[in-house]
Design a protein around this motif. Sequence first.
Motif, PDB file in Angstrom:
ATOM      1  N   ILE A 219      -2.056  -7.830   3.411  1.00  0.00           N
ATOM      2  CA  ILE A 219      -0.884  -7.399   2.646  1.00  0.00           C
ATOM      3  C   ILE A 219      -1.304  -6.783   1.314  1.00  0.00           C
ATOM      4  O   ILE A 219      -0.747  -5.764   0.880  1.00  0.00           O
ATOM      5  N   THR A 220      -2.279  -7.380   0.657  1.00  0.00           N
ATOM      6  CA  THR A 220      -2.678  -6.915  -0.681  1.00  0.00           C
ATOM      7  C   THR A 220      -3.639  -5.731  -0.639  1.00  0.00           C
ATOM      8  O   THR A 220      -3.559  -4.837  -1.486  1.00  0.00           O
ATOM      9  N   GLU A 223      -1.913  -2.040   1.866  1.00  0.00           N
ATOM     10  CA  GLU A 223      -0.474  -1.880   1.703  1.00  0.00           C
ATOM     11  C   GLU A 223       0.045  -0.713   2.552  1.00  0.00           C
ATOM     12  O   GLU A 223      -0.490   0.388   2.528  1.00  0.00           O
TER      13      GLU A 223
END
Length: 282
Positions: A219-220, A223
């Motif tokens: 997720i980080t 993106e």
Amino acid sequence: MILRVPAHSIHASRFGSVARTFFALLFTLVLAACGTTSAKYDKTAGWSAEQLYADGKQEMSAGNWKDARERMTAVESRYPFGVYAQQALIDVAYINWKDGENEQALAAIDRFQQLYPNHPGTDYVLYLKGLINFTPASAFMTSVTGQDPSERDPKGLRASYDAFTELINRFPDSKYVPDAKQRMAWLVNAIAMNEVHVARYYYERGAYVAAANRAQTVITDFEGAPAAEEALYIMVLAYDKLNMPDLKNDAQRVLDRNYPNSKFPKQGFKVDKAWWDPWGWF
């Protein structure tokens, strides 16, 4: 008493010595002749660099990789450091790649970059390096095995991404940039999916903290990648197992907002993997 050797014995001895010498020379000549006739005939002997290169390009066009490699290698060895030798080394990398010899192709590229760091064809060399790492030999077996490339060692995928990135940064106006950008978008998700596979591995073995952390990395660090959908689903499952309702609800809310029609809650990990099909690139 003086021992006298008959004259005919002396003559016979001299004749025998001469005969032995004669036959030894004859045997040597015969061996030399055999060696000459068995040696491979090189029709390119005496050819200029231009002739060798032109013939090599014809062999490349015909897909005769062995003969093409021989011609280009001859250009480089007979006429080193010339214009034709520089281009021949690039072509050797391409020939090896097309012939399934990826390691030799990458070795040729590394040597080229060391010898000619400012060559005007460097943009193509970087593009070719990205292609070679983008298409490892095992990629062509995916249609048989059903394995998606993100499940393999991501080293080659990352090397491909790095080569395309360098191409775009150094040569933004290169004609190879548009295709490189498309491949990079695919590579980002393939690398992200590798992280998802690791997170899933941890989850299925009860290592829920490790699974949640690895999914969070997707997720980080990636993106917008499609792999984020499954990563969020793994986070929901892992936080549920860890009895962490706040984090679970946060992950579920993000999943619902970004992927309202996600199939994971109903189907689990069994989803369509058509996105990774490599054949569309060749």
